[in-house]
Write a protein that holds these residues in place. Structure first.
Motif, short mmCIF file in Angstrom:
data_model
loop_
_atom_site.label_atom_id
_atom_site.label_comp_id
_atom_site.label_asym_id
_atom_site.label_seq_id
_atom_site.Cartn_x
_atom_site.Cartn_y
_atom_site.Cartn_z
N LEU A 131 -29.50 56.03 -23.85
CA LEU A 131 -29.26 55.46 -22.52
C LEU A 131 -30.56 55.01 -21.87
CD1 LEU A 131 -26.77 58.19 -21.20
CD2 LEU A 131 -26.26 56.16 -22.52
N ALA A 132 -31.59 54.81 -22.69
CA ALA A 132 -32.92 54.52 -22.13
C ALA A 132 -32.95 53.24 -21.30
CB ALA A 132 -33.93 54.42 -23.27
N ASP A 133 -32.08 52.30 -21.61
CA ASP A 133 -32.12 51.01 -20.91
C ASP A 133 -31.29 51.00 -19.63
OD1 ASP A 133 -33.70 50.14 -22.89
OD2 ASP A 133 -32.15 49.06 -24.00
N LEU A 134 -30.62 52.10 -19.31
CA LEU A 134 -29.78 52.13 -18.10
C LEU A 134 -30.61 52.59 -16.90
CD1 LEU A 134 -26.43 53.65 -19.38
CD2 LEU A 134 -26.96 51.27 -18.97
N ASP A 135 -30.26 52.06 -15.74
CA ASP A 135 -30.99 52.48 -14.52
C ASP A 135 -30.37 53.77 -13.98
OD1 ASP A 135 -28.74 51.79 -12.78
OD2 ASP A 135 -29.17 49.77 -13.48
N LYS A 136 -30.98 54.27 -12.92
CA LYS A 136 -30.62 55.60 -12.41
C LYS A 136 -29.19 55.65 -11.89
CE LYS A 136 -32.51 59.30 -9.57
NZ LYS A 136 -31.28 59.70 -8.93
N LEU A 137 -28.75 54.58 -11.22
CA LEU A 137 -27.39 54.59 -10.66
C LEU A 137 -26.34 54.76 -11.75
CD1 LEU A 137 -27.37 51.87 -7.85
CD2 LEU A 137 -27.13 54.31 -7.59
N LYS A 138 -26.57 54.03 -12.83
CA LYS A 138 -25.59 54.11 -13.92
C LYS A 138 -25.65 55.49 -14.58
CE LYS A 138 -25.45 49.19 -14.82
NZ LYS A 138 -25.96 48.09 -15.58
N LEU A 139 -26.86 56.00 -14.72
CA LEU A 139 -26.99 57.33 -15.32
C LEU A 139 -26.28 58.38 -14.48
CD1 LEU A 139 -30.70 57.37 -16.53
CD2 LEU A 139 -28.69 57.64 -17.97
N SER A 193 -35.32 54.98 -17.32
CA SER A 193 -36.14 53.90 -17.83
C SER A 193 -36.01 52.66 -16.96
CB SER A 193 -35.75 53.59 -19.26
OG SER A 193 -34.39 53.30 -19.30
N GLY A 194 -35.43 52.79 -15.78
CA GLY A 194 -35.37 51.66 -14.86
C GLY A 194 -36.72 51.43 -14.24
N PRO A 195 -36.87 50.39 -13.41
CA PRO A 195 -38.17 50.10 -12.82
C PRO A 195 -38.65 51.24 -11.94
CG PRO A 195 -36.61 48.32 -12.48
CD PRO A 195 -35.84 49.45 -13.03
N PRO A 196 -39.87 51.68 -12.13
CA PRO A 196 -40.34 52.86 -11.39
C PRO A 196 -40.63 52.53 -9.93
CG PRO A 196 -42.03 52.05 -12.85
CD PRO A 196 -40.84 51.25 -13.12
N LYS A 197 -40.51 51.25 -9.58
CA LYS A 197 -40.84 50.91 -8.21
C LYS A 197 -39.67 51.16 -7.26
CE LYS A 197 -44.19 50.73 -7.89
NZ LYS A 197 -44.47 51.52 -9.05
N LYS A 198 -38.50 51.54 -7.84
CA LYS A 198 -37.32 51.64 -6.99
C LYS A 198 -37.50 52.65 -5.87
CE LYS A 198 -34.19 50.29 -10.59
NZ LYS A 198 -33.25 50.72 -11.56
N SER A 199 -38.13 53.77 -6.21
CA SER A 199 -38.28 54.81 -5.18
C SER A 199 -39.12 54.30 -4.03
CB SER A 199 -38.89 56.06 -5.79
OG SER A 199 -40.11 55.70 -6.42
N GLN A 200 -40.15 53.51 -4.37
CA GLN A 200 -41.01 52.99 -3.31
C GLN A 200 -40.27 51.95 -2.49
OE1 GLN A 200 -44.68 51.67 -4.94
NE2 GLN A 200 -45.14 53.62 -5.90
#
Length: 1972
Positions: free
Chosen positions: A475-483, A525-532
């Motif tokens: 599931l490495a290519d899925l973003d946090k919401l989907k996870l 593995s989603g973009p790490p900038k989301k939290s910011q």
């Protein structure tokens, strides 16, 4: 009272049988007391009452019966033998006790029943009680039910088998007796306690009121499971535990006491196939839907049965599949789906065979949206899933996951979700899960919400079952919401049966996942900038759907980027980024770089920064300096920041665009490598490749490939998507630019390092030139190992560490992916048409064969296929039972082809197609069984064993009472089971059949069953298998139990799990340790375990450190003594029996270390190998003890000689070589006792098929002669020659020859004469290798004792003697026997064999060819080669001369009179050399070269011959050069002919030679001859004799049966056929006709000649006759008629007619008739070459042909008629002729009248020249024939008036020893006879002295007195040519030596020996002086 006193005195047992009841009562009372007193359960006293116990129970008197029952109970409780009485006593209790009115009797009866159960007789008791339920007396029925209930209550459901009880329970509820119904109700309640709801289905049929009452009772029962309260004798440990629990309070529940029972197991199977409506298959195809519905309803009723009997459901399943797939009526579709569901539920695993047929159809039918259809399809597919495995269905499911219809995708995902719930971690491995996750991730992004929801549910279920850790990597290519969404689904999933699943602890893990970002990077593995972004811009929180979020992130506006970038970059930097001035842009980039270098990693907004870099002009920057810096900054950001795939996708296109740039390419590659580290190489590589090949710039493409090749080496191969790369590489290979192609090939080379040879399979369809380049690249990489990765993905590091190493096994470095999974596979189901299937099933076998051929062609064309092959499996299954065995074998071949083509997908066909292969193992034909076993092995390679062992199919196969099938199947299981770590529980089903096989009538079956026993026990355990013997008859049980005990002793250990890489595991544990305490705990446990293991190993080592052998004084002598006195078995057997093994174990136990003995007799061969290894290590240190135990060691080795395991055998031979070397050093002498128990068995192995084994055995035999007299070894070898194994006979004969050569004739025991006679018998052996070996041995004797050999070997048949004489002539040694002293002195020198193929001395060269070959090899020596150099001078003089050490002393040389050698030797010149037609040409260099090359054609070395043929072929193929062969044609053909004979007699018989080499040589010869006979000019040069011999050789090759067994042999025979036709067409027609006539004559004379041979000659003649009209003008008719005349002389008309076939006669007549027809009367003018033509039968025949012709003159006619009449008058009647000749031969046979008889015979022969003497001579001895022949010659000489030749009878005898060759060219006039006679004698003398090697054949006596002009003798020509070849070779070598060494060397050949001897003398003197 008087009566009483009588019986009172009787013994107790007689009282018990007395007719008076009181006596019996008293007897029972006394017996009871006696039984209570006996304390020993094995006391013999019990045995007296064995036959009486039944009478105790069946007592007719009620009072006495009670006492009898009490006594019986005590007996059963205490007596060891009580079990034997179970059957008879139980039947007595049921019939005679349970019907008694007294409650006490009934109670005692029940106690007896329970006591029998306690002593392990539960099955018998239960059977008798169930029989009692059929009794008409209700009291008995009630008591039986009550006893069963009590037994179940006390002993539990594990002891009392519930299935038979439940089966009869419903019947008891129907009883008319209320007491029975009530008792049945109580029993049902008791059963329910133990199995709960499993009881409901079997009782569904009882009265509803009763069922309701039962339900009420069931509800009242406590929920806690019941416990066993009474225990069997074997369960005393459980009893102790139970009592302990009771003492502690009894509340502790033991969950293991109750075994869950499957309701299905309690049901009876129903047979439904026969109950189908007869018109079902017609109705199901009907046009009216109502009729189809009727048919389906009938099936639905039948499938409602919960358990169905297995059968052939294929047709029914196909019919239902057709309805589901094609019927337009949805109601019928759902009905068919229900039927399928019913079938799957009723058949369970047995339906798995058909699962693959219907799953794809059901999944595609999910396009229907009607709820009732969807529900029915769901039920069907769920039921089908339970009958098979997810792996088997994976291909069908994955195929519909990409379907355009959302309903299908949704239902497929939901089906997966439901299927996952039934899985556990073990049944859902990563290899299965990975492709499903990949497909589901695509659906997560689907536009249809229902598809997305279904995918989330499936992924969530998978996560719940196998755990987050196992699913996360996919599931490495899925973003946090989907996870998060997937995790929510996982939390909602409830697994059946309350299973927690591996992901059960998900809730606890969640907080850990939300760790603050400062401490650790987020795992998503989603973009790490989301939290910011979330912190900065709240709107992000309102995106509910993850897809929208990604779109939002990707559409981030420049303003937002600038805002984020402005927070971390200087303002000036941002302003000048898009400046028009390049210097400002450069300055701006430098500032940018500094800012990035100093920036905090967590605060770096990577996406914003890279978007700023991409801002106009972005990556279209024109200034290379700016561009270089920009690319460098990208690499910096990727290395230092939290770089996401979103950021990477912004810059990768620009990097790829610049990768081919000369100035910026390096920086671009650096950037791509950094991104690979940040985002994983597999993902980066895939993006980069797709971008590069979307462009048209070849430079970019080439550099991208180069970068990727380098990156693979740096990162390793883990996770690389090979399939995607293969397609891109193929595109690159097809590029027009050579740079791109070269780069692609380089990349393939790197991939080859990781993937190996299978990589080539993807490129087999490329052009040959390109494939050759790829192969060259692969060749470079062979043998190299991939480099260790120097870089790794930062983000994946934590996840990889979290993995347990299993993932690495599947996908890890080294290209661990299964290449077979990546291969592009073809779906051939559309090619498996109904026509093809009907063809394969046709009644006509030829059409069936056509169908099979088509199927094979389809599979072979597709190469790799999917598992979907339509209805082919069922069609092929039918052919496996075909009556035509050829078709069965063809089907098996197709199944092997299928295994290779389908790979692992084959698993789903195991039940449908695999099991029928096992059935074929029962075929009566060996070749069919062998083919079946090969097919089976090929299938198992692809499928593994698990699927074969599951279910009851295997046990069903073993049930068939076919001895062939049983022994093959058990042998296969014995081989496969030890390799498995686990085996399915269904293996237990085979045990009853295995036990039956142990008692099979067939000995082989019993043997195989015994071999398989330990393998079954290894998986099932001894206890289970021992318990299963309970169901055997008493007579069978004891032997089976005994065998189980034996098997238990040799049971192999299960193979250990494959060890995981230690390094990776260790490092991962270390890195994880700080994050929590769990790994620490794990580490502690590991430490404890490690300590335990270490402790255990240490203990083992201590045990094994002591001596392995104990030296007991005189122990060996004692064993010898015991064997002589017959106290122990003599070590002499054909195959070792158990008693021998046991005896050896006993003897070894006293002097072998216990652990060593255990290892040596261990069942696992690897343990034996290790033990031998230890013995090798200790051989030197314990040599004395080894010698003390030598006899036992050798005996153990003899047992190993009977094993088939090559590994053990090779280790044994290794030890033996070292052992005999040690014995030799210790000067040990083998005793007779040791030799007799070892040597015969060693000699058995000399006939082993493997070369390496034979070589070692021969080496051991050599060493044996150093410790044991060679003469005694000779005796053992003589015994070995009597073996049935031809290899053993041949090798023993070879060894005998070597012994004779090495030790002289004294070695022959008991006497040389007796031994030699036995050896000579083998010259007539059927096997070529044995014949050759026998001949070589006799030649060795000849070399030792000369002519005396003929006396020693006794009488041989003429054929054998001629073979021997021929071989002696060809023998390399011509010297007479050396004196025995010399042999002894040379022994030490001869001990080491120079050639590995023999032990002592190699046999002499087999023929002249080998000598020529040797001469050629000697051409390179510095000294010119000489014909023979004495052995005394075969020293390396140069080495001795230069050796200045002087340490070793010079040995005494044998003194010879050397002066005699100086005298010149007058060698006789070869007869034909002086007249060689090409002698002068030899001085010409071209001719000399050709001669030399031609001489190499006849070489004994195959490669030399092939090279020579290749050179000649090159000349022949070029027309301008071919003319140089002119004049050499006969010479070349003779050399070729010699090579053909050599192949036929030697190479083909040599098993050590690779037959492919022989085929290659044949191909070269045939190719050359085809080229030669394509040129008519050269072809016409071939002479008659050579053509005759050439055709003889070619026909022999065509008829050689051995060619059939060789691959491509048939192709060679076809080529020879074509060559013969070419020879007939192109040769000189006169020569070829003459050659064929002579060949026909020879073949008819030879009695042993094959009729096929003469048939082939006749066919050729007929072909030539057909073309006579065209060739008549070119024929030399005189020569042809002469040959016909000669033929008719040997075969007159009468003799021709006596032949078996009339074809020769017809052929001759046709030839003459055709010639007469074409030439007319002129043919009479062509009889000029025939002498005495008037007497020729040919002329008479021609005249008869022209009798009616008007062209003949009257005079001629009259003359002819007169002659004919005269001949008729003169010819006597046959009877009279017979009488006259009989009288003459009687006279010759008597001493007195012998001369008179010879004179009369001569006169008779003169008068009747055509008289046939053969019938009178053929039954006489060779001596008599020679005598007559000689006598006739003497008389002929006398009649001519010349001096008589004096000859005595002794001389006659001497001449008959040899074939007296007669010169066929002699004429009958006086001048020629005289020299001829003397010349014959001279020739004989020359042959005897070895100076004449020309073999000649004795002509028939009938032709002696008539002159016969001969065809040029091919053998004479052959030897003439041979001498030319020798001369040319010598000339060539002299030339070569002259050029290469000393140009001044001009010594003549005759002067060489003298010169060399002088030189040698001087050198030897010099050496002696130096030494002194």
């Amino acid at each position: 009272m008087g009566d009483d006193s009588e019986w009172m005195k009787l013994p107790v047992d007689q009282k018990c049988e007395h007719k008076v009841w009181k006596a019996r009562l008293n007897g029972y009372e006394e017996a009871l007391k006696l039984f209570q007193r006996i304390s020993d359960e094995r006391s013999p006293e019990w045995g007296k009452y064995l036959g009486l116990i039944k009478k105790f129970v069946t007592e007719s008197n009620a009072v006495a019966q009670l006492k009898g029952l009490e006594a019986a109970l005590v007996f059963i409780e205490n007596a060891h033998v009580a079990g034997k009485t179970t059957g008879e006593v139980m039947s007595g209790v049921v019939t005679k006790v349970f019907n008694q009115p007294k409650a006490r009797a009934k109670e005692l009866g029940m106690d007896i029943c329970l006591m029998y159960i306690e002593i392990e007789k539960a099955e018998v008791v239960q059977d008798e009680l169930l029989k009692g339920l059929d009794n008409k007396n209700p009291k008995i029925v009630v008591a039986c039910i009550e006893t069963l209930r009590k037994a179940l209550s006390e002993f539990g459901s594990k002891i009392v088998t519930l299935k038979p009880v439940v089966k009869i329970l419903s019947k008891q509820f129907e009883s008319r007796e209320k007491a029975v119904r009530e008792e049945a109700k109580l029993l049902a309640v008791e059963i329910y306690k133990w199995i709960r709801d499993a009881l409901r289905p079997p009782l569904q049929g009882i009265n509803s009121v009763q069922l309701k009452e039962l339900e009420e009772e069931w509800v009242k029962l406590p929920s806690s499971p019941p416990k066993q309260t009474r225990f069997l004798r074997s369960q005393q440990d459980l009893k102790a535990k139970f009592e302990q629990h009771q003492a502690q309070g009894g509340d502790q529940s033991d969950g293991e006491t109750v075994a869950t029972v499957d309701p299905y197991e309690l049901l009876e199977a129903v047979e439904i196939l026969s109950k189908l409506p007869k018109d079902f298959y017609d109705k199901i195809e009907a046009k009216k839907w109502q009729e189809r519905k009727e048919a389906l309803e009938a099936v639905e009723v039948l499938t409602k049965n919960l358990k169905l009997e297995s059968g052939e459901y294929g047709d029914l399943v196909r019919a239902l599949k057709k309805v589901i797939g094609k019927d337009a009526n949805v109601m019928l579709v759902s009905l068919a789906a229900k039927c399928l569901a019913g079938l799957a539920t009723g058949l369970r695993k047995k339906f798995g065979t058909y699962a693959g047929l219907v799953v794809s159809t059901i999944l595609e039918k999910f396009k229907e949206k009607k709820p009732q259809v969807v529900q029915a399809l769901q039920e069907a597919i769920d039921a089908i899933f339970l009958t098979t495995t997810l792996q088997n269905l994976s291909e069908d499911i994955l195929a519909v996951m990409d379907n355009k219809n959302p309903s299908i995708k949704q239902q497929a995902s939901l089906f997966l979700a439901r299927s996952f719930r039934h899985c556990i971690q073990a049944t859902l491995p990563k290899s299965v899960l990975k492709p499903f996750c990949a497909a589901l991730i695509k659906q997560v992004n689907d536009s249809a919400p229902e598809v997305r929801d279904a995918a989330f549910e499936a992924l969530g279920t998978a996560m719940k079952v196998v755990g987050e850790k196992a699913v996360n990597p996919f599931l490495a290519d899925l973003d946090k919401l989907k996870l998060d969404r997937i995790k929510e689904s996982a939390d909602k999933v409830e697994l059946p049966g309350g299973k927690k699943g591996a992901g059960g602890g998900g809730a606890e893990k969640k907080p850990a996942a939300k760790a603050p970002p400062a401490e650790a990077p987020p795992k998503s593995s989603g973009p790490p900038k989301k939290s910011q972004h979330a912190a900065a811009s709240k709107p992000l929180l309102y995106y509910r759907d993850a897809t929208c979020l990604v779109e939002y992130v990707l559409s981030f506006q420049a303003e937002a980027c600038e805002d984020l970038a402005a927070g971390v970059l200087p303002a000036s930097c941002l302003q000048q980024l898009d400046s028009a001035n390049w210097k400002e842009r450069l300055a701006s980039m430098e500032e940018f770089q500094r800012a990035v270098e100093t920036m905090d990693k967590t605060a770096m907004p990577c996406q914003a920064l890279v978007r700023m870099l991409a801002k106009k002009p972005g990556f279209k920057e024109t200034n290379f300096q700016v561009m270089q810096l920009k690319l460098h900054v990208v690499a910096l950001i990727a290395q230092r920041g939290q770089f996401s795939k979103t950021s990477a996708s912004v810059v990768l296109d620009g990097l790829v665009d610049k990768v081919g740039d000369v100035k910026c390419g390096g920086n671009a590659k650096e950037g791509m490598t950094a991104i690979g580290e940040a985002c994983s190489l597999p993902w980066t590589a895939e993006q980069v490749m797709s971008m590069a090949f979307a462009q048209k710039n070849p430079k970019n493409q080439a550099e991208t490939l180069n970068w990727l090749a380098n990156a693979m080496k740096e990162f390793g191969f883990a996770g690389i998507n090979v399939k995607a790369f293969i397609s891109n590489v193929k595109t690159a290979l097809g590029a027009t630019n050579p740079g791109v192609r070269t780069a692609a090939i380089t990349l393939l080379g790197v991939m080859y390092l990781y993937m190996g040879a299978p990589l080539r399979m993807f490129f087999e369809d490329e052009k040959p030139a390109l494939l050759a380049q790829i192969d060259t690249e692969f060749e470079k990489m062979k043998g190299q190992s991939p480099p260790a990765p120097s870089k790794s993905t930062k983000k994946a590091a934590a996840e990889e560490e979290a993995d347990d190493g299993e993932e690495q096994d599947e996908d890890g470095g080294g290209g661990g992916q299964d290449i077979m999974d990546l291969l592009p596979r073809t779906d051939i189901s559309d090619k498996i048409t109904d026509d093809l299937v009907s063809k394969i099933s046709d009644k006509n076998w030829k059409i069936r064969k056509e169908g099979l051929d088509e199927a094979a062609a389809i599979i072979s064309e597709a190469k790799f296929i999917t598992a979907n092959i339509g209805e082919l499996p069922l069609a092929l299954k039918g052919r496996l039972s075909d009556s035509n065995k050829i078709l069965v074998q063809q089907t098996l071949t197709i199944l092997q082809q299928l295994a290779t083509a389908m790979g692992p997908g084959l698993k789903q066909h195991v039940k449908s197609l695999g099991m029928p292969i096992i059935t074929v193992l029962g075929d009566s034909k060996t070749n069919v069984r062998t083919a079946a076993m090969t097919t089976l092995q090929a299938w198992v390679e692809q499928t593994g064993m698990k699927d074969w062992l599951e279910g009851d199919d295997l046990s069903e196969e073993l049930k068939r009472e076919n001895p062939f099938q049983r022994q093959e199947l058990l042998g296969w299981l014995a081989e496969k089971l030890p390799t498995l770590r686990t085996a399915p529980g269904d293996l237990m089903l085979c045990i009853p059949q295995l036990y039956a096989c142990l008692e099979d009538r067939n000995g082989d079956v019993r043997k195989k069953a015994q071999d398989a026993l330990p393998m079954f026990m290894m998986h099932l355990g001894y206890d289970k298998m021992n318990k299963a013997t309970g169901k055997l008859k008493p007579t069978s049980k004891d032997p089976v139990v005994a065998m189980l005990e034996k098997a238990r002793a040799v049971m192999p250990a299960k193979p250990a799990a494959p060890a995981k890489a230690g390094g990776g595991k260790g490092s991962s544990e270390t890195s994880r340790a700080p994050s929590g305490c769990k790994p620490e705990a794990k580490k502690v446990r590991g430490g404890v375990a490690a300590k335990k293991v270490a402790g255990k190993t240490l203990k083992d080592d201590e045990d094994k450190s002591g001596p392995i052998f104990t030296l007991i004084p005189n122990a060996k002598e004692q064993r010898i003594k015991e064997e002589k006195q017959l106290k122990i078995l003599k070590w002499n057997f054909m195959t070792p029996r158990d008693e021998y093994v046991e005896q050896l174990k006993t003897q070894m136990s006293t002097c072998f270390a216990k652990w060593l003995q255990d290892e040596l007799f261990h069942f696992d061969f690897q343990r034996q190998v290790k033990a031998i290894g230890v013995m090798i290590d200790r051989l030197e240190s314990e040599s004395e003890a080894t010698i003390g135990c030598l006899d036992l060691i050798l005996k153990w080795f003899t047992l190993r000689f009977f094993d088939t395991n090559t590994t053990v055998l090779m280790k044994v031979l290794e030890y033996l070589k070292l052992l005999f070397a040690m014995l030799n050093r210790e000067n040990y002498h083998f005793t007779e006792y040791e030799a007799n128990s070892f040597v015969p068995y060693l000699i058995l192995k000399v006939g082993e098929s493997k070369d390496v084994v034979r070589k070692d055995v021969r080496a051991i035999l050599t060493m044996l002669c150093k410790v044991y007299p060679a003469s005694k070894v000779f005796t053992f070898l003589m015994e070995g020659t009597k073996s049935k194994n031809s290899k053993q006979r041949a090798e023993c004969l070879e060894e005998l020859g070597c012994l004779i050569e090495g030790y002289g004739m004294n070695v022959c025991q008991p006497t040389p004469t007796k031994s030699l006679k036995e050896i000579a018998v083998h010259i007539g052996d059927r096997d070529t290798s044995v014949r050759n070996a026998a001949l070589n041995t006799v030649v060795s004797v000849y070399n030792t004792c000369g002519e005396q050999v003929y006396k020693l070997i006794g009488n041989l048949s003429e054929k054998d003697m001629s073979m021997l004489e021929e071989r002696i002539k060809r023998s390399a040694k011509k010297a007479s026997a050396p004196p025995p002293k010399q042999v002894a002195s040379e022994r030490t020198r001869r001990e080491q064999p120079t050639n590995p193929n023999a032990t002592f001395l190699r046999k002499p060269a087999q023929d002249d060819l080998n000598k020529l070959n040797q001469a050629r090899q000697n051409a390179h020596h510095s000294e010119p080669s000489h014909p023979f150099i004495p052995k005394e001078f075969q020293l390396d003089l140069d080495m001795i001369e230069t050796d200045q050490s002087g340490v070793c002393e010079l040995p005494d040389l044998v003194q010879h009179e050397l002066d005699e050698l100086d005298e010149p030797i007058n060698l006789p010149e070869p007869k034909l050399r002086a007249v060689s037609p090409h002698f002068d040409e030899l001085h010409n260099s071209t001719a000399s070269t050709i001669n030399f090359v031609i001489s190499q054609v006849a070489s004994g070395d195959i490669n030399t011959s092939i090279q020579a043929l290749a050179q000649i072929d090159e000349v022949l193929r070029q027309e301008d050069k071919a003319e140089v062969m002119s004049g050499h044609i006969d010479q070349f053909l003779i050399a070729t002919l010699m090579q053909l004979r050599l192949i036929y007699s030697t190479h083909m018989a040599d098993d050590r030679l690779d037959k492919r080499e022989i085929i290659k040589l044949y191909c070269c010869i045939i190719g050359n001859l085809l080229s030669l006979f394509a040129m008519e000019v050269l072809a016409r040069e071939a002479s008659v004799g050579v053509l005759k011999d050439l055709l003889h050789g070619l026909f022999t090759l065509m008829l050689d049966g051995r060619m059939e067994d060789i691959e491509d042999g048939q192709q060679v025979v076809r080529s020879v056929n074509m060559l013969v036709i070419r020879i007939l067409e192109k040769s000189d027609q006169t020569n070829i006709i003459s050659a064929l006539l002579v060949l026909l004559q020879d073949s008819l004379i030879t009695t042993a000649g094959s009729p096929l041979f003469s048939g082939a000659v006749i066919k050729c003649l007929w072909r030539l006759i057909r073309f006579l009209p065209e060739n008549i003008n070119s024929l030399n008719l005189d020569r042809i008629l002469l040959d016909v005349h000669n033929f008719m002389k040997v075969f007159p008309k009468e003799k021709l007619k006596q032949l078996n076939s009339d074809m020769p006669h017809r052929t001759l007549k046709t030839l003459l008739h055709t010639l007469c027809r074409l030439t007319g009367v002129k043919i009479m003018d062509h009889l000029s070459m025939i002498e005495n033509r008037n007497e020729s039968e040919l002329e008479a025949h021609l005249r008869r042909t022209f009798k009616h012709s008007a062209h003949l003159s009257g005079g001629k006619n009259d003359r002819g008629n007169e002659k004919g009449g005269l001949r008729t008058d003169d010819r006597l009647s046959k009877a009279k002729v017979s009488d006259i000749l009989t009288e003459i031969f009687k006279k010759i046979g008597s001493k007195e009248n012998t001369k008179e008889g010879l004179t009369e015979l001569y006169e008779y022969k003169q008068k009747y020249s055509d008289a046939d003497l053969e019938p009178f001579l053929k039954n006489t001895s060779q001596f008599f024939q020679s005598y007559v022949e000689r006598g006739l010659r003497i008389i002929e000489s006398e009649r001519e008036g010349k001096a008589r030749i004096q000859s005595s009878a002794g001389e006659f005898h001497k001449f008959t020893q040899i074939h007296c060759p007669i010169d066929s060219g002699l004429s009958s006039n006086y001048e020629e006879v005289k020299p001829a006679v003397y010349y014959e004698r001279l020739k004989i003398l020359r042959q005897r002295q070895g100076l004449e090697n020309t073999p000649q054949q004795r002509p028939a006596i009938s032709s002696l007195l008539t002159s016969k002009p001969s065809v040029a003798s091919s053998t004479d020509m052959l030897h003439s040519k041979l001498s030319q070849l020798k001369e040319s070779r010598e000339h060539y070598q002299q030339e070569h030596n002259t050029h290469s060494h000393s140009p001044t060397q001009t010594h003549t050949r005759s002067a060489l020996p003298a010169t060399n001897l002088d030189d040698l003398k001087k050198r030897l003197e010099r050496i002696k002086n130096n030494r002194q």
